[in-house]
Write a protein that holds these residues in place. Structure first.
Motif, PDB file in Angstrom:
ATOM      1  N   THR A 383       0.987  -1.509  -0.152  1.00  0.00           N
ATOM      2  CA  THR A 383       0.445   0.068   0.219  1.00  0.00           C
ATOM      3  C   THR A 383       0.725   1.335  -0.116  1.00  0.00           C
ATOM      4  N   GLU A 384       2.005   1.234   1.039  1.00  0.00           N
ATOM      5  CA  GLU A 384       2.765   2.422   1.043  1.00  0.00           C
ATOM      6  C   GLU A 384       3.723   2.647  -0.354  1.00  0.00           C
ATOM      7  N   THR A 385       3.577   1.677  -0.922  1.00  0.00           N
ATOM      8  CA  THR A 385       3.945   1.861  -2.602  1.00  0.00           C
ATOM      9  C   THR A 385       3.081   2.142  -3.348  1.00  0.00           C
ATOM     10  N   SER A 386       2.472   2.424  -3.418  1.00  0.00           N
ATOM     11  CA  SER A 386       1.068   2.850  -4.471  1.00  0.00           C
ATOM     12  C   SER A 386       0.690   1.232  -5.232  1.00  0.00           C
ATOM     13  N   GLY A 387       1.459   0.733  -5.168  1.00  0.00           N
ATOM     14  CA  GLY A 387       0.817  -0.740  -5.840  1.00  0.00           C
ATOM     15  C   GLY A 387       2.389  -1.979  -6.061  1.00  0.00           C
ATOM     16  N   VAL A 388       3.116  -1.742  -6.954  1.00  0.00           N
ATOM     17  CA  VAL A 388       4.714  -2.241  -7.512  1.00  0.00           C
ATOM     18  C   VAL A 388       5.573  -1.135  -7.449  1.00  0.00           C
ATOM     19  N   ALA A 389       6.244  -2.316  -6.200  1.00  0.00           N
ATOM     20  CA  ALA A 389       7.708  -1.627  -6.485  1.00  0.00           C
ATOM     21  C   ALA A 389       8.839  -2.462  -6.772  1.00  0.00           C
ATOM     22  N   LEU A 390       8.264  -3.750  -7.172  1.00  0.00           N
ATOM     23  CA  LEU A 390       9.727  -4.304  -7.859  1.00  0.00           C
ATOM     24  C   LEU A 390       9.168  -5.445  -8.834  1.00  0.00           C
ATOM     25  N   GLY A 391       9.168  -5.943  -9.666  1.00  0.00           N
ATOM     26  CA  GLY A 391       9.018  -7.228 -10.502  1.00  0.00           C
ATOM     27  C   GLY A 391       9.766  -7.591 -11.861  1.00  0.00           C
ATOM     28  N   GLN A 392       8.964  -9.044 -11.807  1.00  0.00           N
ATOM     29  CA  GLN A 392       9.861  -9.821 -13.163  1.00  0.00           C
ATOM     30  C   GLN A 392       9.590  -9.125 -14.611  1.00  0.00           C
ATOM     31  N   LYS A 393      10.268  -9.169 -15.270  1.00  0.00           N
ATOM     32  CA  LYS A 393      10.038  -9.282 -16.661  1.00  0.00           C
ATOM     33  C   LYS A 393      10.133 -10.404 -17.380  1.00  0.00           C
ATOM     34  N   LEU A 394       9.462 -10.839 -18.522  1.00  0.00           N
ATOM     35  CA  LEU A 394       9.142 -11.819 -19.071  1.00  0.00           C
ATOM     36  C   LEU A 394      10.089 -12.178 -20.026  1.00  0.00           C
ATOM     37  N   ASP A 395      11.006 -11.907 -20.445  1.00  0.00           N
ATOM     38  CA  ASP A 395      12.753 -12.670 -20.334  1.00  0.00           C
ATOM     39  C   ASP A 395      13.359 -12.837 -19.390  1.00  0.00           C
ATOM     40  N   ARG A 396      12.923 -12.157 -18.543  1.00  0.00           N
ATOM     41  CA  ARG A 396      13.698 -12.961 -17.367  1.00  0.00           C
ATOM     42  C   ARG A 396      13.049 -13.411 -16.534  1.00  0.00           C
ATOM     43  N   LEU A 397      12.195 -14.561 -16.134  1.00  0.00           N
ATOM     44  CA  LEU A 397      11.958 -14.509 -14.643  1.00  0.00           C
ATOM     45  C   LEU A 397      12.629 -16.132 -13.826  1.00  0.00           C
ATOM     46  N   ASP A 398      13.786 -15.620 -13.568  1.00  0.00           N
ATOM     47  CA  ASP A 398      13.974 -16.403 -12.132  1.00  0.00           C
ATOM     48  C   ASP A 398      12.877 -16.851 -10.990  1.00  0.00           C
ATOM     49  N   PRO A 399      13.222 -17.958 -11.120  1.00  0.00           N
ATOM     50  CA  PRO A 399      11.969 -18.378  -9.946  1.00  0.00           C
ATOM     51  C   PRO A 399      12.068 -18.712  -8.299  1.00  0.00           C
ATOM     52  N   GLY A 400      11.797 -18.500  -8.069  1.00  0.00           N
ATOM     53  CA  GLY A 400      11.346 -17.679  -6.190  1.00  0.00           C
ATOM     54  C   GLY A 400      11.717 -16.146  -6.336  1.00  0.00           C
ATOM     55  N   SER A 401      12.422 -15.330  -7.050  1.00  0.00           N
ATOM     56  CA  SER A 401      12.321 -14.016  -7.150  1.00  0.00           C
ATOM     57  C   SER A 401      11.072 -13.086  -7.859  1.00  0.00           C
ATOM     58  N   VAL A 402      11.496 -11.780  -7.257  1.00  0.00           N
ATOM     59  CA  VAL A 402      10.319 -10.733  -8.130  1.00  0.00           C
ATOM     60  C   VAL A 402      10.973  -9.681  -8.433  1.00  0.00           C
ATOM     61  N   GLY A 403      11.995  -9.696  -9.288  1.00  0.00           N
ATOM     62  CA  GLY A 403      12.735  -9.024 -10.102  1.00  0.00           C
ATOM     63  C   GLY A 403      13.201  -8.032  -9.751  1.00  0.00           C
ATOM     64  N   GLU A 404      13.462  -6.949 -10.489  1.00  0.00           N
ATOM     65  CA  GLU A 404      14.416  -5.682 -10.146  1.00  0.00           C
ATOM     66  C   GLU A 404      13.454  -4.308 -10.039  1.00  0.00           C
ATOM     67  N   PRO A 405      13.669  -3.140  -9.415  1.00  0.00           N
ATOM     68  CA  PRO A 405      13.074  -2.076  -9.125  1.00  0.00           C
ATOM     69  C   PRO A 405      12.499  -1.321 -10.522  1.00  0.00           C
ATOM     70  N   ILE A 406      11.323  -0.680  -9.673  1.00  0.00           N
ATOM     71  CA  ILE A 406       9.940  -0.384 -11.092  1.00  0.00           C
ATOM     72  C   ILE A 406      11.028   0.864 -11.359  1.00  0.00           C
ATOM     73  N   VAL A 407      10.413   1.657 -12.763  1.00  0.00           N
ATOM     74  CA  VAL A 407      10.795   3.461 -13.053  1.00  0.00           C
ATOM     75  C   VAL A 407      10.975   3.878 -12.057  1.00  0.00           C
ATOM     76  N   ASP A 408      12.509   4.579 -11.722  1.00  0.00           N
ATOM     77  CA  ASP A 408      11.863   5.773 -10.832  1.00  0.00           C
ATOM     78  C   ASP A 408      12.358   5.553  -8.828  1.00  0.00           C
ATOM     79  N   ILE A 409      12.395   3.958  -9.212  1.00  0.00           N
ATOM     80  CA  ILE A 409      12.246   3.733  -7.476  1.00  0.00           C
ATOM     81  C   ILE A 409      13.317   3.096  -7.126  1.00  0.00           C
ATOM     82  N   GLU A 410      14.037   3.708  -6.001  1.00  0.00           N
ATOM     83  CA  GLU A 410      16.046   3.388  -6.133  1.00  0.00           C
ATOM     84  C   GLU A 410      15.283   2.349  -4.917  1.00  0.00           C
TER      85      GLU A 410
END
Length: 603
Positions: A383-410
């Protein structure tokens, strides 16, 4: 894909833009009595403006607070967007909440007007009316059974729109004036946290937060103006706000409201959306549903499914463009013979991308859907990040991970391995709770309370910082990792791990009544109700085997040595789970103290 470029406009201003630029394009479809009724962008804006003017006739001023207590439907978003068009703030309330929780949110949020779906929801508000000194009026969408309610307090949604249209004719410049003075820094929305460890907190999201989240999720998932979405998760949850309002209003894409939360699977098949969001429990239910279907199909079809699954599972996480010719052929044959029918069955054959988020999920469930061709990505947000903060991309689906930061997020790993974030999606603060705000946002960084590990730029959520357990032997354990591995079984709906200061790990297990019931029927085991089924020795043997399978995927120290089968389903009304089905661990451990003690006696 680069970040999309949108004008520096608020959500309300973007609604007006689409009404001007694409007036005839379909914005929303609402299903009523089996018919999908389209609503254009022009009508979407016009009706929202009428609702906004209607609020003014009820005495709601700019900056006032409107609450919505309803399942998802066109009136929910009209109530929110109408509030935005006249400078008011919206608060969502879970329709499954009992009257006591409704009272807490409405009183804490200073709600002046509440939009209720039907008589059931109105009755909750009426029950606690004395605790709501600021409440001016109750607006009800479905008026069946409402004839004898006080007319000076309760008004229909249709009457609100009608009064708003008349007020708008007399005050034609009101919306334009409000929008001209609206900025991205203004508070747009208050979303209450689930309250799994205490009272819910009202997170304030600004229009700037909403715009930044829209940009980020559109870039992360590759969404476009032709994206379609079925709205069914509660709109008082930030995840559904993101996919029903934030992204679609900036993109100009289409959303669909089914007839009821109970018709989701049928609605999914009819809409066949190009994007789908499911919390882990939804994916678990779909997985169980397919498992039951396989039990029912019998010999040849079941063996064909098992062959296709075994053939395609090894490359489930390999991006399609990187698969070998042999893998593409194997998947093509499996798709034609088995997977296409399964995708149609769950309504996701046309989904370009599907998401799971809001809570941890079993890797086994994720791999299952990827194997049958559903392009499922894992995301992390709050809720505090207004939604998604980290996410996978379809060309990189590392099992168990939640990907990398979204645009403009450190993103950074802080003390004790805690994930901390900074950027435009970080919320404004908690309403009327400066102390909690100061504890959560420190030096501009949002302290999420989640422990993470990072490998090759990909983030993996370990657990909540406060949930990490230390055994009597001094070993640190992640209960959610154990629980989600166990919940990969179609026969297990809930698992609550016990292990803090204990010699070994144990668990409280809730069976999946529907799946275990079907298994019992297939094996000619008679039962009458949930308790009777859970207490059957054959069912205990079944669950014992499933836990042994889960243990084989875990480190030795994380193995569940003993378990207790719950004889009832965990219930929101019994204060065992939140409205979002998050387990209230403290309440569970207190309520089932004797059963837990039994797991460690005579061990």
């Amino acid at each position: 894909m680069s970040a999309p470029s949108f004008p520096e406009l608020t959500l309300s201003q973007m609604l007006r833009e689409h009404a001007l630029r694409s007036p005839g394009r379909t914005a929303v479809r609402q299903k009523d009595f089996g018919i999908w009724n389209p609503i254009s962008w022009k009508d979407y804006f016009e009706r929202a403006a009428d609702v906004g003017h209607g609020y003014r006739t009820l005495g709601l001023a700019a900056g006032g607070h409107v609450a919505v207590l309803s399942e998802n439907r066109i009136e929910w978003v009209l109530a929110q967007l109408g509030a935005g068009l006249v400078g008011a703030v919206t608060i969502g309330v879970y329709p499954t909440s009992p009257a006591s929780e409704v009272a807490y949110v409405l009183e804490h949020a200073d709600a002046e007007v509440i939009v209720c779906e039907d008589q059931e929801q109105v009755d909750k508000v009426m029950e606690v009316r004395g605790q709501l000194p600021l409440l001016k009026r109750i607006v009800v969408v479905e008026t069946k059974g409402m004839r004898n309610y006080p007319a000076d307090l309760v008004v229909s949604f249709a009457a609100l729109e009608e009064a708003g249209a008349a007020h708008r004719a007399q005050n034609p410049g009101l919306v334009e004036e409000a929008l001209a003075g609206q900025s991205l820094a203004d508070t747009a929305l208050m979303i209450y946290t689930s309250g799994s460890t205490g009272k819910p907190k009202g997170a304030m999201l600004t229009y700037g937060n909403i715009r930044a989240q829209a940009v980020a999720v559109i870039e992360k998932l590759g969404l476009g103006p032709n994206t379609t979405h079925l709205s069914y998760l509660p709109l008082c949850h930030v995840a559904e706000q993101m996919t029903t309002l934030m992204a679609p209003v900036y993109l100009g894409s289409q959303i669909n409201f089914g007839e009821s939360i109970r018709t989701v699977q049928e609605d999914l098949r009819e809409v066949a959306p190009s994007m789908f969001l499911g919390v882990p429990r939804i994916w678990e239910k779909l997985h169980s549903s397919i498992h039951i279907r396989m039990l029912e199909t019998g010999g040849v079809r079941r063996r064909l499914f098992e062959w296709a699954y075994a053939a395609c599972e090894p490359f489930a996480e390999t991006p399609r463009h990187e698969r070998t010719l042999a893998e593409k052929l194997r998947y093509g044959v499996s798709y034609l013979l088995v997977f296409r029918a399964l995708q149609n069955y769950v309504g996701l054959r046309r989904a370009d991308v599907a998401m799971t988020g809001a809570a941890p999920i079993s890797p086994r469930i994720v791999r299952f859907f990827r194997t049958i061709g559903v392009r499922l990505v894992e995301v992390y947000g709050a809720t505090e990040t207004s939604g998604v903060a980290l996410g996978q991309k379809l060309d990189r689906l590392d099992p168990g991970s939640v990907g990398e930061p979204i645009v403009d997020i450190e993103a950074r790993v802080g003390d004790d391995g805690e994930l901390i974030l900074r950027g435009p999606t970080v919320f404004k603060g908690y309403y009327k709770n400066d102390e909690a705000t100061a504890a959560t946002i420190r030096d501009g960084w949002l302290h999420t309370g989640d422990v993470v590990s990072v490998t090759d730029g990909q983030y993996r959520i370990v657990d909540r910082l406060k949930d990490i357990m230390i055994t009597a032997g001094g070993k640190n354990l992640s209960p959610s990792e154990i629980e989600n591995t166990v919940k990969g079984s179609p026969y297990i709906k809930e698992c609550i791990v016990i292990g803090e200061a204990k010699k070994y790990v144990s668990a409280l297990i809730q069976i999946d009544y529907e799946t275990v019931g079907k298994w019992a029927e297939e094996n000619r085991i008679a039962y009458t109700n949930f308790r009777n089924l859970a207490e059957n020795p054959a069912v205990r043997d079944l669950i014992d085997a499933e836990i042994a399978e889960a243990n084989s995927q875990l480190a030795q120290v994380s193995h569940i040595r003993r378990f207790h089968l719950l004889t009832k389903e965990l219930d929101h009304d019994d204060d065992e789970v939140t409205a979002t089905m998050k387990v209230r661990r403290a309440n569970i451990q207190k309520k089932y103290a004797d059963e837990i003690a039994g797991l460690y006696s005579a061990a």
